[in-house]
Design an enzyme around this catalytic site. Structure first.
Site, PDB file in Angstrom:
ATOM      1  N   ARG A   1      40.571   0.671  20.679  1.00  0.00           N
ATOM      2  CA  ARG A   1      40.451   1.985  21.333  1.00  0.00           C
ATOM      3  C   ARG A   1      41.804   2.700  21.333  1.00  0.00           C
ATOM      4  NH1 ARG A   1      37.704  -0.176  26.798  1.00  0.00           N
ATOM      5  NH2 ARG A   1      36.854  -1.990  25.721  1.00  0.00           N
TER       6      ARG A   1
ATOM      7  N   ASN B   1      27.217 -11.310  33.528  1.00  0.00           N
ATOM      8  CA  ASN B   1      27.943 -10.191  32.934  1.00  0.00           C
ATOM      9  C   ASN B   1      27.253  -9.884  31.604  1.00  0.00           C
ATOM     10  OD1 ASN B   1      29.723  -8.444  31.726  1.00  0.00           O
ATOM     11  ND2 ASN B   1      31.526  -9.760  31.961  1.00  0.00           N
TER      12      ASN B   1
ATOM     13  N   ARG C   1      27.643  -8.022  37.203  1.00  0.00           N
ATOM     14  CA  ARG C   1      28.713  -7.056  36.950  1.00  0.00           C
ATOM     15  C   ARG C   1      28.072  -5.763  36.461  1.00  0.00           C
ATOM     16  NH1 ARG C   1      32.667  -6.574  31.825  1.00  0.00           N
ATOM     17  NH2 ARG C   1      33.939  -4.918  32.663  1.00  0.00           N
TER      18      ARG C   1
ATOM     19  N   GLU D   1      37.254 -12.700  37.628  1.00  0.00           N
ATOM     20  CA  GLU D   1      36.289 -11.675  38.046  1.00  0.00           C
ATOM     21  C   GLU D   1      34.994 -12.317  38.554  1.00  0.00           C
ATOM     22  OE1 GLU D   1      37.426 -10.039  34.169  1.00  0.00           O
ATOM     23  OE2 GLU D   1      36.837  -8.105  34.983  1.00  0.00           O
TER      24      GLU D   1
ATOM     25  N   HIS E   1      37.747  -2.151  35.293  1.00  0.00           N
ATOM     26  CA  HIS E   1      38.396  -3.454  35.560  1.00  0.00           C
ATOM     27  C   HIS E   1      38.708  -3.621  37.045  1.00  0.00           C
ATOM     28  CE1 HIS E   1      40.160  -3.301  31.216  1.00  0.00           C
ATOM     29  NE2 HIS E   1      39.106  -4.111  31.230  1.00  0.00           N
TER      30      HIS E   1
END
Ligand code: ADP
Length: 399
Positions: free
Chosen positions: A240, A7, A89, A384, A179
């Site tokens: 964010r 990742n 990823r 993940e 996601h």
């Protein structure tokens, strides 16, 4: 069979080596400060080993992580030839990739054409893949697993924005969602835990970490999600802003004299919990400050809880009901206060959590509802890397 999961970001690279026979983690680690000085934290079992090694490029970071896996007292491989495949990823697969796929030069060229859609993530992903391909033998399959892929089942009415349709045709402006790997893992896992086929369940998954998104999953398929063209839409997050009135953008550009980079920084890096509280983007610290009487920290937590409540309610409406809500990610797995706020107003849809159980749950698989609650709520730690490793094995057709 061993699969390496990668990742990569622009200056960091997380890795995990997975033994597929029992799906266990053999070693994992993080290469940080790529391009600056270079630092690896390599973990085998509970033991953490730190190295300061210069890696000016991703390729050198890969070379160092291979060294960490194959040499010294803590080597877990005798030779890098033991790695059967590498899974990467990739954040943005656009509407071109609805499943994980084998990486080829042609794919990388297509991915490069999506750079405008995910400028913060895609170029770094592609650079890391190219670097990895230089370090590994050409015979080692490299597989891309996309954050967007699970959401490719979202119907048009949920992915088209109400702006001129030509903007979709010309610039691919639409909801993609992110996601996906996490939403896919926890929704499948909760069905398993409940002993029901996923095809018979309406599930709302809340992935709450530094970035956060909620997804509506009907019969195993994502039908809506809060992140959109980019991971900026939806919930307010660490830094964010999430969804705001679009007019605020042009208003602030005028009033504060901001250019596109300035407004983008304000929305991506200075907003969310940090912007509201003026204190921190970290939920643990926010909670501590709120407990100590900091009003704006408490407000940031209230806003998160309220937004979650609204998304859960609206996704229940969108699916014509909901059987189970899942909380995952650093916040979802550990913050009982956030779970409590998100669920507090949902008695009217038959959802009641048991506050005593809820308080004691940190990163483990638990149903936190009362026995009478018709809608269940589970905490399910995400994984993940495991999804990426499983997909890599399948796509690479490894036996
Ligand atoms: P990322 O999206 O970078 O993978 P994580 O999923 O690790 O991030 O989530 C990080 C967030 O989880 C941070 O805001 C952190 O404060 C929060 N978090 C981690 N542990 C706890 C805890 N015990 N209680 C509350 N929040 C926590």
């Amino acid at each position: 069979m061993k699969i390496l999961v990668i990742n990569a970001g622009s200056s960091s690279l997380k890795y995990q080596l997975v033994e597929m026979a029992n799906e266990s983690v053999i070693a994992k680690g993080l290469c940080e400060r790529i391009g600056l000085d270079g630092k690896i934290v390599h973990q085998v079992g509970e033991k953490k080993i730190k190295y300061d090694v210069p890696f000016p490029t991703h390729q050198q970071a890969f070379e160092e992580l291979v060294k960490a896996l194959t040499t010294g007292d803590d080597a877990v491989l005798s030779d890098m030839g033991e790695i059967s495949a590498v899974g990467h990823r990739v954040v943005q697969g656009s509407d071109r990739f609805s499943d994980s796929a084998l990486i080829t030069e042609e794919m990388l060229k297509i991915l490069e054409s999506f750079n405008d859609l995910a400028p913060l993530h895609n170029p770094a992903n592609i650079m890391a893949i190219r670097a990895c391909m230089k370090v590994f033998d050409a015979g080692v399959p490299q597989v891309a697993v996309f954050d967007t892929a699970f959401h490719s089942s979202i119907p048009e009415k949920a992915f088209i924005y109400p702006i001129p349709y030509e903007m979709y045709e010309k610039h691919r402006i639409r909801r993609y969602g992110f996601h996906g790997t996490s939403h896919r893992y926890v929704s499948a896992r909760v069905a398993e835990l409940m002993g029901k086929p996923e095809t018979e369940l309406k599930i709302i998954t809340c992935h709450l970490g530094n970035g956060s998104s909620v997804a509506a999953i009907d019969g195993g398929k994502s039908v809506d999600t809060t992140m959109g063209l980019t991971p900026l839409e939806g919930l307010g997050m660490g830094t964010r802003c999430g969804s705001i009135d679009p007019s605020i953008v042009t208003f602030l550009m005028d009033k504060e004299g901001l250019d596109t980079k300035g407004i983008s920084d304000l929305m991506n890096k200075k907003s969310g919990y940090l912007g509201i509280s003026g204190l921190t983007n970290d939920l643990r610290d926010l909670q501590e400050a709120a407990d100590g009487g900091h009003k704006r920290a408490a407000l940031a937590l209230d806003i998160l809880g309220y937004q979650l409540l609204k998304y859960i309610g609206s996704y229940a409406a969108a699916m014509g009901g909901v059987d189970v809500v899942v909380f995952t990610g650093g916040i979802g797995e550990n913050s009982s206060g956030t779970r409590s706020k998100a669920c507090a107003g949902l008695g009217f849809i038959g959802l009641t959590i048991d506050e005593e159980i809820n308080k004691g749950v940190f990163s483990r698989e638990v149903d936190i509802t009362t026995p009478e609650s018709k809608v269940k709520v589970w905490v399910v730690p995400t994984n993940e890397e495991l999804v990426i490793a499983r997909d890599t094995k399948e796509v690479a057709k490894l036996k």
